[in-house]
Enzyme design. Structure first.
Site, short mmCIF file in Angstrom:
data_model
loop_
_atom_site.label_atom_id
_atom_site.label_comp_id
_atom_site.label_asym_id
_atom_site.label_seq_id
_atom_site.Cartn_x
_atom_site.Cartn_y
_atom_site.Cartn_z
N LYS A 22 0.67 -1.48 -0.05
CA LYS A 22 0.16 0.02 -0.41
C LYS A 22 1.16 1.23 -0.35
CE LYS A 22 -1.63 2.09 3.48
NZ LYS A 22 -2.17 3.36 4.11
N ASN A 23 1.56 1.49 1.03
CA ASN A 23 3.26 2.41 1.34
C ASN A 23 3.83 2.83 -0.21
OD1 ASN A 23 1.74 2.91 3.47
ND2 ASN A 23 2.80 2.64 4.49
N ARG A 92 -3.13 10.68 4.78
CA ARG A 92 -1.99 11.13 5.21
C ARG A 92 -1.61 11.57 4.04
NH1 ARG A 92 -0.99 15.40 8.00
NH2 ARG A 92 1.29 15.90 8.14
N CYS A 116 -4.14 8.64 9.80
CA CYS A 116 -4.93 7.95 11.44
C CYS A 116 -4.28 9.03 12.45
CB CYS A 116 -3.76 6.85 11.31
SG CYS A 116 -4.60 5.52 11.02
N ARG A 121 2.34 14.17 12.97
CA ARG A 121 3.27 14.16 11.52
C ARG A 121 3.08 15.26 10.56
NH1 ARG A 121 0.53 8.59 9.03
NH2 ARG A 121 -0.74 9.38 9.65
N ASP A 305 5.34 0.97 11.78
CA ASP A 305 3.96 -0.16 11.48
C ASP A 305 3.86 -0.83 12.12
OD1 ASP A 305 3.27 2.37 9.88
OD2 ASP A 305 3.74 1.66 8.13
N ILE A 327 9.32 6.64 16.55
CA ILE A 327 8.72 7.65 15.15
C ILE A 327 7.20 8.66 15.19
CG2 ILE A 327 8.24 7.47 13.19
CD1 ILE A 327 11.28 6.10 13.26
N ARG A 397 -8.21 -0.14 5.49
CA ARG A 397 -7.14 0.84 4.56
C ARG A 397 -6.04 0.11 4.42
NH1 ARG A 397 -5.18 4.48 8.16
NH2 ARG A 397 -4.48 5.46 6.21
#
Length: 418
Positions: A22-23, A92, A116, A121, A305, A327, A397
């Site tokens: 996904k990323n 995001r 989220c 961020r 993650d 993070i 998601r």
């Protein structure tokens, strides 16, 4: 809102096909806006974040054609339009269209993104990148406005931290800038490397992706291209965590060992056995779990993650495990819900101490974000009785058919539509 009902106590067996990342998919969809000729993306995961990003680019006039595992993005009729906030607030990554629109039209107006609630961020790193390349950037009324009247010009960009999103924005913007752009302190994640491969297939000239220094020669001479995305290392790590906490053995088809070195190092330290197969990786869960000492870091360190999923493992381990989150400041929102299942966890600032070895018992729990939601599913695999996970739209998601994949591996799980 859908729920997931899980009955714990079943060991896992079989094989799970790991979907595309996904990323990696999200910036590649955004990158299609750079070029006036078609881009074919294969291996896009069927998750709601990807569907939302496709809706965003369609708003700008992109023609999306899907045939099997192939998605073609034709941007020949691209127009400057406005995407409604209700769409961009969902994730995001919507900010990733800013640089491609600026390259294509010389100006862009994009709503501040959502996503989220796991930390601030801020978008300032994205804006500084565009400013360094010669754009005038401002924020007004909840919108980011960028203008490059004289065109973008290559520059040296020093990121204040190895942000994945800011690195991707810098790469995409630099493909449309005249001259050489040097990106220092760049993120090294596999998703960044995969974006570079996609941009290169499209006609960009990029060197150094996967290191802290990336060089890009612009402007690119765009051409029609096809790119096959990498498998999702977070999904693979999640299923590895699932078989570790529940026991049994799984083959993770398409997963890549080289993307998961830090993750598998921790898994092996708690007793999990891992070896390569012809199709991917095989994971065998131990009967007893040792505690872990885990600190999240930028790649190639342990990914944030997967922190929540590994905390679920620690609840079953014999002894105390320590977690340090470096993070995102709000990435322990799953802790109160794990406690509802019987977990013994103490939070101190950005650290969490998990005293494992105590039985987990099923209960109704509430997902607060994408990774927290899957953490609760994993805890439910090891809990006695029935666990009901609410707000599973968070799961959708980033995980393709999670309930079906787990059911095929022996988990008693069902989706309940409200």
């Amino acid at each position: 809102m859908d729920q997931l009902r899980i009955v714990g106590g079943n060991r896992l067996s079989g094989a799970v096909s790991i979907a595309g990342a996904k990323n990696a998919a999200l910036p590649q969809i955004a990158a299609s806006l750079l070029s006036p000729v078609p881009l074919e993306l294969t291996n896009l995961p069927r998750v709601s974040d990807v569907e939302n990003m496709l809706r965003i680019v369609q708003t700008y006039g992109v023609q999306v054609t899907r045939e099997g595992h192939s998605t073609t993005l034709d941007t020949a009729s691209l127009e400057v339009r406005e995407v409604d906030y209700d769409t961009v607030r969902r994730m995001r990554a919507s900010i990733l269209v800013l640089a491609p629109l600026l390259v294509r039209f010389g100006k862009a107006r994009v709503s501040l993104p959502g996503g989220c609630a796991i930390g601030a961020r801020p978008v300032d790193m994205h804006l500084k990148v565009l400013s360094a390349l010669g754009a005038d950037v401002s924020i007004d009324g909840g919108y980011i406005m960028a203008d490059a009247k004289g065109g973008l010009k290559g520059a040296r960009i020093v990121l204040q931290g190895p942000s994945v999103g800011a690195t991707e924005t810098a790469m995409m913007a630099a493909t449309g800038a005249s001259g050489e752009t040097e990106i220092l302190n760049a993120a090294r994640e596999p998703e960044v490397v995969d974006l570079a491969a996609c941009l290169s297939a499209m006609g960009a000239k990029i060197e150094g992706a996967g290191t802290h220094r990336i060089l890009i020669q612009g402007p690119a001479e765009w051409r029609a291209a096809s790119h096959h995305g990498i498998p999702d290392r977070v999904e693979a790590g999640t299923y590895a965590a699932a078989v570790t906490i529940a026991g049994g053995q799984l083959e993770l088809v398409n997963a890549r060992l080289e993307h998961l070195a830090s993750v598998f190092q921790v898994l092996e330290s708690v007793g999990t056995t891992i070896w390569p197969s012809d199709r991917g990786i095989v994971i065998s869960g131990p009967d007893k779990l040792a505690p872990m000492d885990l600190t999240t870091e930028p790649y190639p360190g342990f990914p944030t993650d997967l922190q929540a999923q590994f905390m679920a493992i620690a609840c079953r381990a014999e002894g105390a495990s320590l977690f340090r989150e470096t993070i995102f400041e709000n990435r322990f929102m799953h802790v109160p819900e794990l406690k509802r299942l019987g977990a013994d966890i103490t939070l101190t600032g950005s650290s969490a101490l998990v005293r494992g070895g105590k039985p987990l018992r099923g209960a109704p729990v509430m997902a607060t974000d994408l990774r927290a939601s899957v953490c609760l599913v994993l805890a439910g695999l090891a809990a006695e009785g029935e666990t009901i996970v609410n707000r599973v739209y968070h799961l959708d998601r980033g995980y393709e058919r999670l309930d079906r994949k787990l059911a095929q591996c022996g988990v008693e799980i069902e989706r309940i539509s409200q």
